[in-house]
Motif scaffolding. Sequence first.
Motif, PDB file in Angstrom:
ATOM      1  N   UNK A  81      51.871 -30.985  -8.895  1.00 14.85           N
ATOM      2  CA  UNK A  81      52.354 -31.531 -10.168  1.00 14.85           C
ATOM      3  C   UNK A  81      52.767 -32.988 -10.072  1.00 14.85           C
ATOM      4  N   UNK A  82      52.931 -33.500  -8.861  1.00 23.32           N
ATOM      5  CA  UNK A  82      53.283 -34.920  -8.745  1.00 23.32           C
ATOM      6  C   UNK A  82      52.451 -35.558  -7.655  1.00 23.32           C
ATOM      7  N   UNK A  83      52.529 -36.852  -7.574  1.00 22.39           N
ATOM      8  CA  UNK A  83      51.690 -37.605  -6.630  1.00 22.39           C
ATOM      9  C   UNK A  83      52.302 -37.678  -5.250  1.00 22.39           C
ATOM     10  N   UNK A  84      53.503 -37.139  -5.067  1.00 27.12           N
ATOM     11  CA  UNK A  84      54.117 -37.199  -3.742  1.00 27.12           C
ATOM     12  C   UNK A  84      53.369 -36.339  -2.750  1.00 27.12           C
ATOM     13  N   UNK A  85      52.626 -35.330  -3.231  1.00 28.58           N
ATOM     14  CA  UNK A  85      51.896 -34.453  -2.321  1.00 28.58           C
ATOM     15  C   UNK A  85      50.896 -35.236  -1.491  1.00 28.58           C
ATOM     16  N   UNK A  86      50.135 -36.127  -2.167  1.00 23.40           N
ATOM     17  CA  UNK A  86      49.146 -36.903  -1.437  1.00 23.40           C
ATOM     18  C   UNK A  86      49.801 -37.779  -0.382  1.00 23.40           C
ATOM     19  N   UNK A  87      50.999 -38.308  -0.728  1.00 24.79           N
ATOM     20  CA  UNK A  87      51.693 -39.135   0.246  1.00 24.79           C
ATOM     21  C   UNK A  87      52.143 -38.297   1.437  1.00 24.79           C
ATOM     22  N   UNK A  88      52.639 -37.063   1.181  1.00 25.75           N
ATOM     23  CA  UNK A  88      53.087 -36.219   2.283  1.00 25.75           C
ATOM     24  C   UNK A  88      51.919 -35.795   3.164  1.00 25.75           C
ATOM     25  N   UNK A  89      50.745 -35.582   2.532  1.00 30.80           N
ATOM     26  CA  UNK A  89      49.576 -35.221   3.325  1.00 30.80           C
ATOM     27  C   UNK A  89      49.171 -36.365   4.246  1.00 30.80           C
ATOM     28  N   UNK A  90      49.306 -37.610   3.748  1.00 23.93           N
ATOM     29  CA  UNK A  90      48.962 -38.753   4.578  1.00 23.93           C
ATOM     30  C   UNK A  90      49.876 -38.842   5.797  1.00 23.93           C
ATOM     31  N   UNK A  91      51.159 -38.453   5.597  1.00 24.26           N
ATOM     32  CA  UNK A  91      52.105 -38.539   6.706  1.00 24.26           C
ATOM     33  C   UNK A  91      51.780 -37.550   7.818  1.00 24.26           C
ATOM     34  N   UNK A  92      51.021 -36.479   7.485  1.00 26.42           N
ATOM     35  CA  UNK A  92      50.641 -35.515   8.511  1.00 26.42           C
ATOM     36  C   UNK A  92      49.755 -36.153   9.570  1.00 26.42           C
ATOM     37  N   UNK A  93      48.888 -37.051   9.153  1.00 30.66           N
ATOM     38  CA  UNK A  93      47.932 -37.655  10.069  1.00 30.66           C
ATOM     39  C   UNK A  93      48.495 -38.960  10.610  1.00 30.66           C
ATOM     40  N   UNK A  94      48.979 -38.929  11.826  1.00 33.27           N
ATOM     41  CA  UNK A  94      49.549 -40.116  12.476  1.00 33.27           C
ATOM     42  C   UNK A  94      48.786 -40.360  13.769  1.00 33.27           C
ATOM     43  N   UNK A  95      47.542 -40.807  13.660  1.00 32.60           N
ATOM     44  CA  UNK A  95      46.677 -40.918  14.841  1.00 32.60           C
ATOM     45  C   UNK A  95      47.205 -41.891  15.885  1.00 32.60           C
ATOM     46  N   UNK A  96      47.796 -43.010  15.453  1.00 36.07           N
ATOM     47  CA  UNK A  96      48.307 -43.973  16.429  1.00 36.07           C
ATOM     48  C   UNK A  96      49.475 -43.395  17.215  1.00 36.07           C
ATOM     49  N   UNK A  97      50.328 -42.664  16.522  1.00 40.44           N
ATOM     50  CA  UNK A  97      51.456 -42.023  17.196  1.00 40.44           C
ATOM     51  C   UNK A  97      50.955 -40.983  18.201  1.00 40.44           C
ATOM     52  N   UNK A  98      49.979 -40.164  17.779  1.00 39.81           N
ATOM     53  CA  UNK A  98      49.414 -39.146  18.672  1.00 39.81           C
ATOM     54  C   UNK A  98      48.733 -39.794  19.872  1.00 39.81           C
ATOM     55  N   UNK A  99      47.998 -40.885  19.637  1.00 31.71           N
ATOM     56  CA  UNK A  99      47.323 -41.581  20.733  1.00 31.71           C
ATOM     57  C   UNK A  99      48.334 -42.191  21.697  1.00 31.71           C
ATOM     58  N   UNK A 100      49.423 -42.755  21.161  1.00 33.31           N
ATOM     59  CA  UNK A 100      50.450 -43.329  22.019  1.00 33.31           C
ATOM     60  C   UNK A 100      51.091 -42.287  22.925  1.00 33.31           C
ATOM     61  N   UNK A 101      51.378 -41.098  22.370  1.00 34.01           N
ATOM     62  CA  UNK A 101      51.947 -40.024  23.180  1.00 34.01           C
ATOM     63  C   UNK A 101      50.955 -39.556  24.246  1.00 34.01           C
ATOM     64  N   UNK A 102      49.671 -39.522  23.888  1.00 32.71           N
ATOM     65  CA  UNK A 102      48.643 -39.120  24.852  1.00 32.71           C
ATOM     66  C   UNK A 102      48.582 -40.094  26.025  1.00 32.71           C
ATOM     67  N   UNK A 103      48.578 -41.389  25.736  1.00 31.88           N
ATOM     68  CA  UNK A 103      48.507 -42.392  26.802  1.00 31.88           C
ATOM     69  C   UNK A 103      49.756 -42.360  27.674  1.00 31.88           C
ATOM     70  N   UNK A 104      50.911 -42.168  27.043  1.00 31.04           N
ATOM     71  CA  UNK A 104      52.155 -42.091  27.804  1.00 31.04           C
ATOM     72  C   UNK A 104      52.165 -40.848  28.694  1.00 31.04           C
ATOM     73  N   UNK A 105      51.628 -39.741  28.176  1.00 30.35           N
ATOM     74  CA  UNK A 105      51.546 -38.513  28.970  1.00 30.35           C
ATOM     75  C   UNK A 105      50.567 -38.683  30.124  1.00 30.35           C
ATOM     76  N   UNK A 106      49.488 -39.408  29.891  1.00 30.62           N
ATOM     77  CA  UNK A 106      48.548 -39.696  30.975  1.00 30.62           C
ATOM     78  C   UNK A 106      49.248 -40.459  32.092  1.00 30.62           C
ATOM     79  N   UNK A 107      50.116 -41.400  31.732  1.00 28.64           N
ATOM     80  CA  UNK A 107      50.859 -42.167  32.734  1.00 28.64           C
ATOM     81  C   UNK A 107      51.833 -41.285  33.499  1.00 28.64           C
ATOM     82  N   UNK A 108      52.632 -40.492  32.788  1.00 35.55           N
ATOM     83  CA  UNK A 108      53.645 -39.674  33.462  1.00 35.55           C
ATOM     84  C   UNK A 108      53.011 -38.592  34.339  1.00 35.55           C
ATOM     85  N   UNK A 109      51.941 -37.960  33.873  1.00 31.46           N
ATOM     86  CA  UNK A 109      51.295 -36.928  34.690  1.00 31.46           C
ATOM     87  C   UNK A 109      50.594 -37.537  35.899  1.00 31.46           C
ATOM     88  N   UNK A 110      50.064 -38.745  35.758  1.00 30.38           N
ATOM     89  CA  UNK A 110      49.443 -39.421  36.903  1.00 30.38           C
ATOM     90  C   UNK A 110      50.498 -39.768  37.955  1.00 30.38           C
TER      91      UNK A 110
END
Length: 498
Positions: free
Chosen positions: A195-224
């Motif tokens: 019923x409102x346009x906030x839904x589309x904004x909340x859906x966009x917040x689900x996809x945070x590829x840069x944040x996910x990639x940053x955690x992946x690279x940091x995990x690669x460092x710590x596990x190495x």
Amino acid sequence: MWLLLIILGAITYYLVKKTVAPITRTPIWIIWLVMMMPAVVWTVWYELNGEDQQIPLLWIIVPLVICFTLYVWLIGLGKIPSSEQPKEPIQDSPPPLQNLDKPTEETETVRPITATEEKSLRDCFPWGVYYLQNLDYRPQAILCRGKLRTAPEKAYTSIKTNIEQVFGDRFLILFQEGLQGKPFFALVPNPWSKKDTQDNQSKEKLKRPLFALGLLLLTLLTTTLVGTISIVGVAQETISNDPSVLLQGLPYSLGLITILGVHEFSHYLTAVRYKIATTLPYFIPIPFFLGTFGAFIQMKSPTPNRKALFDVGVAGPLGGFIMTLPLLLWGISLSEIVPMPTDENASLLNIEALDPRFSFLFAILVKLVLGSSFMAGKALHLHPLAVAGYIGLIVTALNLMPVGQLDGGHIVHAMFGQRTAVIVGQVTRIFMLVLAMIRPEFLIWAILLFLMPIMDQPALNDVTELDDVRDFVGLFSLTLLILILLPVPGAISHLLQI
């Protein structure tokens, strides 16, 4: 050990605040202290007596019984009546749907729909599909009780279509089994209404590829780093003088991240297939222990049916296991056969001299790869890649535990229904506690299982059962859990000469 206790405390506090805080006025920090007391007692005991000593049975049972009793009493002491509990579902997560059929303490009738809308709602239930007998208004839902007159899947599809034609996406339409086994429908306010346009904004917040990639690279460092220092055994001074030695930790880090990544992306892609709103997989880096606490996704909308619940739940463990198997076989082929350690040094965590006979599946894989060169009285010094595969096997077993919101809990819930899943979960908790008395390494597993909520979030259509193929896959996954945890029987050990 104290560091692990602190981490366990943080996880416990989060779980208590999420699950207990809405239903009791008792200060959360008191309940948290009571829940943490057994772990504190056990940690102090090991600190005083050494980690090689086996903790007495009474030291395990007595703190658990006392603290569990206090836990239940404290929650009941400050229990909030249902009429005073929050009535609006949380906007960024699925609403609490599992207790809709419990008796209500409400004295005032709550009518979220008008009399005209009520008549339209009654017309949504065809007599030959679901004979509606009465409407029960609750603070968070409208319960529609009656008699099912056709197949559950057909009834849900038909009535859901009728209700959506009248109310649009104003309500989520649930189909659940009541406390007496009779299926009922429930209409819950839909926090994802368009019923409102906030839904589309909340859906966009689900996809945070840069944040996910940053955690992946940091995990690669710590596990190495962990792989190089703790597993390969390179001194920190050597790394400071020659950073290229970090390459020795890559087999461990790449192997572990691949296994965990495939596990979580299997969940993610299956959830996307069923149009369930979900986050990308997020890795959790830590600079000690394994170098990571794993990875996770968070589903932000309800699961449509038990079929989807099963598919999302089973996809992760099976995907992770399929990736674990070749990496583990490869790692075993690179590992070194060593003499069996003494009883004081024998442990499931001793990767320098690991006895693979603790696991039927692991022992069979070792024998398959090493053949006659591996025999009785021998152990394995695991190669870093084998360590990653070994952890992958443990992660698979832990996730397949049929308790609450673990993958195994989803699987059992989808196969047998929520009531049976709760019983299976309680039995599993007790089994793991008994196993921890025999193998202290499983104690942390037993504690985590007792801290987890025993009930899984139901699907919207939580009545329609699975097909035979999914039942078979579910039984296979539970068999896989048993094969990982089951030690090699003596007769088979003698037959295989291991």
